[in-house]
Motif scaffolding. Structure first.
Motif, PDB file in Angstrom:
ATOM      1  N   ASN A 172       0.820  -1.222   0.000  1.00  0.00           N
ATOM      2  CA  ASN A 172       0.000   0.000   0.000  1.00  0.00           C
ATOM      3  C   ASN A 172       0.852   1.271   0.000  1.00  0.00           C
ATOM      4  O   ASN A 172       0.391   2.333   0.428  1.00  0.00           O
ATOM      5  CB  ASN A 172      -0.972   0.036   1.186  1.00  0.00           C
ATOM      6  N   HIS A 189      -2.946   6.425  -2.155  1.00  0.00           N
ATOM      7  CA  HIS A 189      -4.159   7.175  -1.867  1.00  0.00           C
ATOM      8  C   HIS A 189      -5.116   6.367  -0.990  1.00  0.00           C
ATOM      9  O   HIS A 189      -5.331   5.188  -1.215  1.00  0.00           O
ATOM     10  CB  HIS A 189      -4.862   7.555  -3.174  1.00  0.00           C
ATOM     11  N   ASP A 190      -5.622   7.033   0.034  1.00  0.00           N
ATOM     12  CA  ASP A 190      -6.618   6.457   0.939  1.00  0.00           C
ATOM     13  C   ASP A 190      -5.994   5.509   1.974  1.00  0.00           C
ATOM     14  O   ASP A 190      -6.712   4.811   2.678  1.00  0.00           O
ATOM     15  CB  ASP A 190      -7.715   5.710   0.165  1.00  0.00           C
ATOM     16  N   PHE A 191      -4.656   5.473   2.068  1.00  0.00           N
ATOM     17  CA  PHE A 191      -3.998   4.688   3.113  1.00  0.00           C
ATOM     18  C   PHE A 191      -3.111   5.611   3.935  1.00  0.00           C
ATOM     19  O   PHE A 191      -2.535   6.578   3.421  1.00  0.00           O
ATOM     20  CB  PHE A 191      -3.143   3.573   2.498  1.00  0.00           C
ATOM     21  N   HIS A 192      -2.970   5.317   5.234  1.00  0.00           N
ATOM     22  CA  HIS A 192      -2.117   6.115   6.098  1.00  0.00           C
ATOM     23  C   HIS A 192      -1.743   5.291   7.326  1.00  0.00           C
ATOM     24  O   HIS A 192      -2.144   4.133   7.455  1.00  0.00           O
ATOM     25  CB  HIS A 192      -2.820   7.408   6.530  1.00  0.00           C
ATOM     26  N   CYS A 196       1.406   2.107   6.424  1.00  0.00           N
ATOM     27  CA  CYS A 196       0.278   2.351   5.505  1.00  0.00           C
ATOM     28  C   CYS A 196      -0.803   1.268   5.644  1.00  0.00           C
ATOM     29  O   CYS A 196      -1.411   0.861   4.638  1.00  0.00           O
ATOM     30  CB  CYS A 196       0.773   2.415   4.066  1.00  0.00           C
ATOM     31  N   GLN A 199      -6.695   2.344   6.324  1.00  0.00           N
ATOM     32  CA  GLN A 199      -7.343   2.836   5.107  1.00  0.00           C
ATOM     33  C   GLN A 199      -8.328   3.927   5.469  1.00  0.00           C
ATOM     34  O   GLN A 199      -8.961   3.902   6.519  1.00  0.00           O
ATOM     35  CB  GLN A 199      -8.057   1.693   4.382  1.00  0.00           C
ATOM     36  N   GLY A 200      -8.480   4.889   4.588  1.00  0.00           N
ATOM     37  CA  GLY A 200      -9.350   6.030   4.851  1.00  0.00           C
ATOM     38  C   GLY A 200      -8.515   7.279   5.050  1.00  0.00           C
ATOM     39  O   GLY A 200      -7.307   7.222   5.275  1.00  0.00           O
ATOM     40  N   HIS A 201      -9.141   8.439   4.974  1.00  0.00           N
ATOM     41  CA  HIS A 201      -8.427   9.701   5.098  1.00  0.00           C
ATOM     42  C   HIS A 201      -8.045   9.976   6.543  1.00  0.00           C
ATOM     43  O   HIS A 201      -8.786   9.648   7.469  1.00  0.00           O
ATOM     44  CB  HIS A 201      -9.284  10.853   4.569  1.00  0.00           C
TER      45      HIS A 201
END
Length: 233
Positions: A172, A189-192, A196, A199-201
């Motif tokens: 990811n 995008h959409d992972f953090h 990572c 998932q989501g902002h």
């Protein structure tokens, strides 16, 4: 009574300063008064490579040049520390956005491997002849020696300009250049979060709201507590 009025005014100013400075701290507003620009006397040397670059890229202040006009975001895009009698370089990170840096004509013996970590925009670097280009010759398109200066030009993408997932990066995420010889793993995008995996902002607004609320509450409690102490005396 006079002391109470003075303390009241000081506390009001203290709280006001906290509330006014809070956005600046949180959102990273910058100013152009970096001590890096005053490392040595004078300004960007007339006729130098940095000077030529600064004529078209921004405004000159001390040994730096900044992008845009006064009042714009203050990013150092050019740094001229040549002929400054520097024996070592510790921290250049005020100039992370720099495209060109000149450290030539200085008695610098060595540089840490991490000195230019994060300098993703650096395309021209001038060094004393005894120093090697950071990241090695393979990190630059051109490495040459002219007079007593080593020129490192055209920083290469450590990820081989593919931008694709690297075996060194977790799932990811993908490899991103992070200075000569360095890379970082950036979440898709959409992972953090850690590796990572989330998932989501990222809940930036919620976090900022909590920090702002905590700052206001602490400031108010401090003001009320100090005011009661003054009244009791």
């Amino acid at each position: 009574m006079r002391a109470e009025v003075c303390l009241f005014t000081s506390l009001d100013l203290y709280i006001l300063c906290i509330l006014l400075l809070f956005p600046a701290v949180c959102f990273g507003l910058q100013h152009n008064d970096s001590p890096l620009c005053r490392t040595c006397e004078g300004q960007v040397q007339n006729g130098s490579s940095v000077w030529t670059f600064c004529l078209t890229a921004g405004r000159i202040q001390g040994r730096c040049c900044f992008q845009g006009n006064v009042g714009d975001e203050d990013s150092i895009v050019g740094l001229d520390l040549s002929n400054c009698s520097l024996s070592h370089v510790e921290d250049l990170h005020d100039a992370l956005a720099a495209n060109i840096i000149d450290l030539s004509n200085n008695p610098i013996v060595n540089l840490s491997d991490s000195t230019f970590q994060g300098f993703k925009h650096l395309t021209h670097l001038m060094l004393p002849i005894k120093l090697e280009c950071p990241g090695g010759n393979t990190s630059w398109d051109t490495v040459e020696v002219k007079h007593n200066t080593r020129l490192c030009e055209g920083q290469r993408n450590t990820c081989n300009q593919t931008g694709q997932m690297s075996w060194n990066c977790p799932e990811n995420s993908h490899c991103m250049p992070y200075g000569p010889g360095f890379f970082e793993c950036s979440c898709l995008h959409d992972f953090h979060g850690y590796k990572c995996l989330r998932q989501g902002h990222f809940p930036m607004l919620e976090v900022m709201a909590i920090l702002a609320g905590a700052t206001v509450i602490i400031s108010t409690l401090l003001w009320l507590t100090q005011r009661r102490k003054v009244k009791s005396t």
